[in-house]
Enzyme design. Structure first.
Site, PDB file in Angstrom:
ATOM      1  N   ASN A 478       0.796  -1.321  -0.108  1.00 21.46           N
ATOM      2  CA  ASN A 478      -0.059  -0.037   0.070  1.00 21.46           C
ATOM      3  C   ASN A 478       1.013   1.237   0.051  1.00 21.46           C
ATOM      4  O   ASN A 478       0.541   2.230  -0.540  1.00 21.46           O
ATOM      5  CB  ASN A 478      -0.859   0.028   1.371  1.00 21.46           C
ATOM      6  N   GLU A 513      -6.077  -7.562   5.609  1.00 17.17           N
ATOM      7  CA  GLU A 513      -5.194  -8.421   4.744  1.00 17.17           C
ATOM      8  C   GLU A 513      -5.446  -9.879   5.273  1.00 17.17           C
ATOM      9  O   GLU A 513      -4.862 -10.681   4.897  1.00 17.17           O
ATOM     10  CB  GLU A 513      -3.890  -8.161   4.446  1.00 17.17           C
TER      11      GLU A 513
END
Length: 612
Positions: A478, A513
């Site tokens: 990210n 995640e």
């Protein structure tokens, strides 16, 4: 070294508005209220100085409480509000909640009740009750258009902006902070609002150290004696310098403003400064000063809202001791770093889930309102039909034809609304059960199905297994390639794992995640083969379609009902512990949970075990 991100804005608005626990060096303590001044004037004076001169405020409140024997009910409510402010400042959270609710349920004027509601939102932020806080903020925004007080309106916007920034919703926080500029001419309000805008832009990667808005905000806050906010902004600047690998500029800034940070006597700011100084000296390869400042930061470890400083300090100490081959001490610091990092991650997830739940509840409430409107439309149509029937007995053939047309239109309209209602119901069901990004079950629906499945397997004495895994170094994806790339990775991971499964497997995304697979009629060895197949499939994902080249791996943890029982919470906890062991074993591993030793063993498998 990746820069540890700044935690959400100040834990509560009281800390922003009450700058010091003791007299600040720059405060004007000569400003006081004469005891001969009327009680109303002293109440107003205490309200006006509660943040700029906290020590004098405390003395004045004590005087007012002593002189409160023969005061009016209106004066008593005002004094109760100021005492509520003092309770929050002193950290008496439970008592402050009771005081706020009592004031809101009293016959005090509407503005005072609204201020109490603002304080209650602040209290929920202090004790991290995000769900109640979001509900209170929603009520505040509902009442806000009715507020005519020119000072209270921007104050409410500031409280809302702060709360949204605290739960990581920086776009919302930015929008409400920008509204303060349009609604307030008070320099102090604009200082706080500009600080919130800078924080939101910093978090959204829209700010650079050379941005003129930084100097403008610091000048504005200096004029209004908001020194804590100035030092908070300086910490942003230092972090941005470090992200740009300009540690010399970061060091110059931190050294030149350190004494001002110490003058605030606010642990969060001081711990941040010390941890950042430790990071600068680590980058400059000065081991002595790195250790000195990291340990100074950890002196505030038990204080409120110093989690990020603790994480950074423990990580630096671990790296330092490892480099100096003090492995025993390095291991100790690494364990503390891991614990602190996981606690902070869990708290971040709680905020995210609370916000998602609030959004879902708002959509559900809107759906109920729409359904009621449709029911009212049906009742209106029925009334029209009854009226039409009466009219038919007195009308001619031409009128009957007109009535038939009206009835046809009414039936068509009802059919159309019925179709829309059915679509809305399906949409709500989709939102409630499936993860919008990956298309697999969300955590809430997974929990519901898993509980039913576990009860059935327990009654049937049937074994089942649970696999939990999360992506390695996903935060770096990210940070390095952007959230759009991170979303691509999550969808691709779900797709490849779903393609390996059976039709009756329960596959869900349970966190950012984190993924979970519940396998019925599977023992630990069968689950082990499935996990290894998923691990290899994830590692073989070609990331070219994302626009970048990088590796994707995941750490897996496995347990089954024979080992952990049929309680979902126990199964999830044991599988999570095994997955956590995979992380420590080097990542891209599969670990079985061992009940006898409560330890995890990393399993290395060859291709012959991959049956999927």
């Amino acid at each position: 070294m990746n820069l540890i991100k700044l935690k959400n804005f100040l834990v509560n608005i009281t800390v922003i508005f009450t700058i010091f626990n003791s007299t600040p060096l720059w405060a004007n303590e000569n400003t006081s209220a004469d005891k001969n001044t009327s009680f109303d004037d002293r109440l107003t004076h205490a309200d006006n100085i509660r943040s700029s001169q906290p020590k004098l405020f405390l003395d004045l409140i004590n005087e007012l409480n002593q002189d409160a024997n023969n005061i009016s009910l209106e004066q008593r409510h005002y004094l109760n509000y100021l005492n509520l402010y003092l309770l929050i400042y002193q950290g008496n959270i439970a008592e402050a909640i009771n005081s706020a609710n009592a004031l809101m349920n009293s016959n005090a004027n509407s503005l005072l009740k609204f201020r109490a509601k603002l304080s209650l939102a602040n209290i929920f932020a202090v004790n991290q009750n995000w769900a109640e806080g979001l509900s209170t903020v929603s009520n505040i925004l509902t009442e806000l258009p009715l507020i005519e007080d020119k000072k209270l309106y921007p104050f409410a916007l500031i409280v809302t902006a702060i709360f949204y920034n605290q739960i990581g919703q920086y776009k919302l926080g930015l929008s409400y902070a920008q509204k303060v500029e349009l609604s307030s001419e008070q320099g102090r309000d604009n200082c706080i609002a500009q600080g919130l805008i800078l924080e939101s832009r910093f978090k959204l990667k829209q700010l650079t150290p050379s941005d003129p808005a930084i100097k403008h905000t610091i000048s504005l806050c200096r004029i209004n004696n908001e020194h804590l906010i100035i030092n908070w902004i300086h910490s942003f600047e230092a972090k941005m310098y470090l992200e740009a690998q300009q540690q010399d500029k970061a060091l110059e800034l931190l050294n030149s403003t350190l004494q001002n940070a110490l003058n605030t006597k606010y642990p969060r700011i001081i711990a941040d400064y010390y941890s950042l100084l430790a990071q600068v000296h680590w980058l400059n390869k000065d081991a002595v000063l790195t250790k000195q400042f990291a340990l100074k930061a950890l002196e505030f470890e038990k204080k409120e809202d110093t989690a990020q400083a603790n994480i950074l300090s423990y990580k630096l100490l671990f790296e330092l001791e490892k480099a100096q081959k003090n492995y025993e001490l390095a291991l100790l610091y690494h364990e503390k770093y891991t614990i602190a990092d996981k606690l902070y991650y869990n708290e971040t997830q709680k905020k995210y889930l609370a916000f998602q739940l609030a959004e879902h509840q708002a959509k559900e409430q809107q759906s109920k309102i729409d359904l009621l409107n449709k029911e009212n439309a049906l009742l209106t149509a029925e009334k029209v039909l009854l009226t039409t029937e009466k009219a038919m007995t007195h009308s001619n053939i031409q009128n009957n034809r007109l009535i038939i047309i009206i009835l046809t239109l009414a039936i068509s309209l009802l059919s159309f609304w019925g179709y829309r209602l059915l679509k809305a119901h399906k949409r709500i069901k989709q939102l409630a059960e499936y993860d919008a990004l990956t298309g697999i079950f969300n955590r809430g629906h997974f929990t519901h199905i898993a509980d039913s499945t576990l009860a059935y397997c327990k009654d049937a004495d049937q074994n089942l297994s649970l696999i939990m895994f999360d992506l390695d170094e996903f935060k770096n994806v990210n940070d390095t390639y952007g959230h759009a790339c991170g979303d691509w990775v999550l969808k691709k991971t779900a797709d490849v794992c779903k393609s390996l499964g059976r039709q009756n497997d329960i596959f869900a995304r349970v966190g950012g995640e984190e993924f979970c697979i519940l396998l019925t009629s599977c023992d630990m060895q069968a689950a082990l083969q499935r996990a290894e197949a998923c691990r290899k499939a994830i590692a073989e994902i070609n990331t070219t379609d994302s626009g970048f080249q990088f590796n994707i791996t995941a750490g897996f943890g496995i347990t089954d009902a024979k080992t952990s029982g049929y309680d979902l919470g126990k199964l999830l906890a044991d599988a999570d512990n095994a997955a956590y062991a995979s992380k420590h074993a080097g990542r891209n591993e599969v670990t079985l949970f061992k009940k006898e030793t409560v330890e995890q063993e990393v399993i290395k498998l060859d291709d012959s075990l991959n049956a999927f």
